[in-house]
Design an enzyme around this catalytic site. Structure first.
Site, PDB file in Angstrom:
ATOM      1  N   SER A 107      12.846  49.359  60.882  1.00 31.97           N
ATOM      2  CA  SER A 107      12.972  50.276  62.007  1.00 31.97           C
ATOM      3  C   SER A 107      13.527  49.606  63.249  1.00 31.97           C
ATOM      4  O   SER A 107      13.695  50.232  64.278  1.00 31.97           O
ATOM      5  CB  SER A 107      11.601  50.884  62.340  1.00 31.97           C
ATOM      6  N   CYS A 108      13.788  48.308  63.172  1.00 29.36           N
ATOM      7  CA  CYS A 108      14.231  47.580  64.359  1.00 29.36           C
ATOM      8  C   CYS A 108      15.686  47.216  64.266  1.00 29.36           C
ATOM      9  O   CYS A 108      16.154  46.721  63.264  1.00 29.36           O
ATOM     10  CB  CYS A 108      13.399  46.315  64.536  1.00 29.36           C
TER      11      CYS A 108
END
Length: 276
Positions: A107-108
């Site tokens: 998610s980063c």
């Protein structure tokens, strides 16, 4: 590099159970080392890693063009994959300014950023006006599934596709991480010297997805999911045409800096009445 693997599974139904199997997308840690320094560990699909490394160096602003990536060495270790990148001499100082060991999940997309002030990073220039018609946007969306072989097998990965002005998909990359898929695509385009008019992604449109599209130099970013507030603000600040919630029957234009997709008179009047 293996992108998928079969695993045993049991199907549950109201009437009973049945043994079976499921094709799974491979997710593995990929450590990125730049000029001998650890930069990030990405949880991703270990495929197209040279293209990923090139795109990652570009979107992280550690390189300006593909030629700045002097060498890429990829190998599999006991705990995962390692990608060692050597940058051209003129780019060597950048890694020392921002390097830090960190772990990133899927998610980063803002690796190597130590503070909020570093979000405002330099852009290569303002995007051009899109040359793409409405019909071309829908055509690209309709053909996207044909370029998602890994997702057809696993149902667990994102795709990023480069499209020409007529809506033809000229390149596509897949990964369990949406940012990784986009980095792979940007690296693929940079290595091949292939231009794209717009990029179509299967994920939501976040700040970092817009940021990477700006680095990729495309005129427009289209996503099948919704945008965030910061994504829209970032697109508007830098002049990127942004289209969200792309479906077979409708799409939502969030930023149209060049006025390429104006409302018809009836649509404009209706929109004005709703806003009033």
């Amino acid at each position: 590099m293996t992108s998928s693997r079969v695993a045993p599974a049991t199907t549950l139904r109201p009437e009973g159970t049945a043994p079976g199997e499921r094709m799974l997308a491979v997710e593995a840690p990929v450590a990125v080392e730049v000029d001998g320094l650890g930069y990030a560990v990405m949880m991703m699909t270990p495929a197209d890693l040279p293209a990923f490394a090139t795109g990652f160096m570009l979107t992280e602003r550690l390189a300006d063009v593909a030629a700045d990536v002097a060498d890429i060495d990829v190998f599999e270790g006991a705990a995962g994959w390692i990608v060692r990148v050597t940058l051209a001499e003129r780019c060597r100082g950048r890694i020392h300014d921002r390097v830090r060991h960190r772990t990133s999940d899927t998610s980063c997309g803002l690796c190597g950023i130590a503070g909020l002030e570093q979000l405002r990073r330099p852009m290569p220039g303002r995007p051009p006006a899109p040359r793409t018609t409405r019909d071309a946007l829908f055509a690209a969306l309709a053909s996207l599934r044909d370029h998602q072989a890994l997702n057809r097998a696993t149902g667990a990965v994102h795709a990023a596709a480069a499209c020409d002005a007529d809506g033809r998909i000229v390149a596509a990359c897949e990964d369990v991480g949406r940012h990784n898929a986009l980095d792979k695509l940007i690296g693929t385009l940079a290595l091949a010297g292939t231009p794209a008019d717009f990029i179509l992604v299967t994920s939501r449109l976040s700040f970092e997805m817009v940021d990477k599209a700006l680095v990729g130099g495309v005129a427009m970013l289209v996503g099948v999911s919704a945008p965030t507030t910061l994504a829209v603000e970032h697109a508007r600040e830098h002049g990127l045409t942004l289209v969200a919630l792309a479906r077979s029957d409708a799409m939502l234009v969030m930023d149209d800096p060049h006025g390429c997709y104006p409302l018809a008179a009836a649509e404009r009047d209706s929109a004005h009445q709703r806003s009033g």
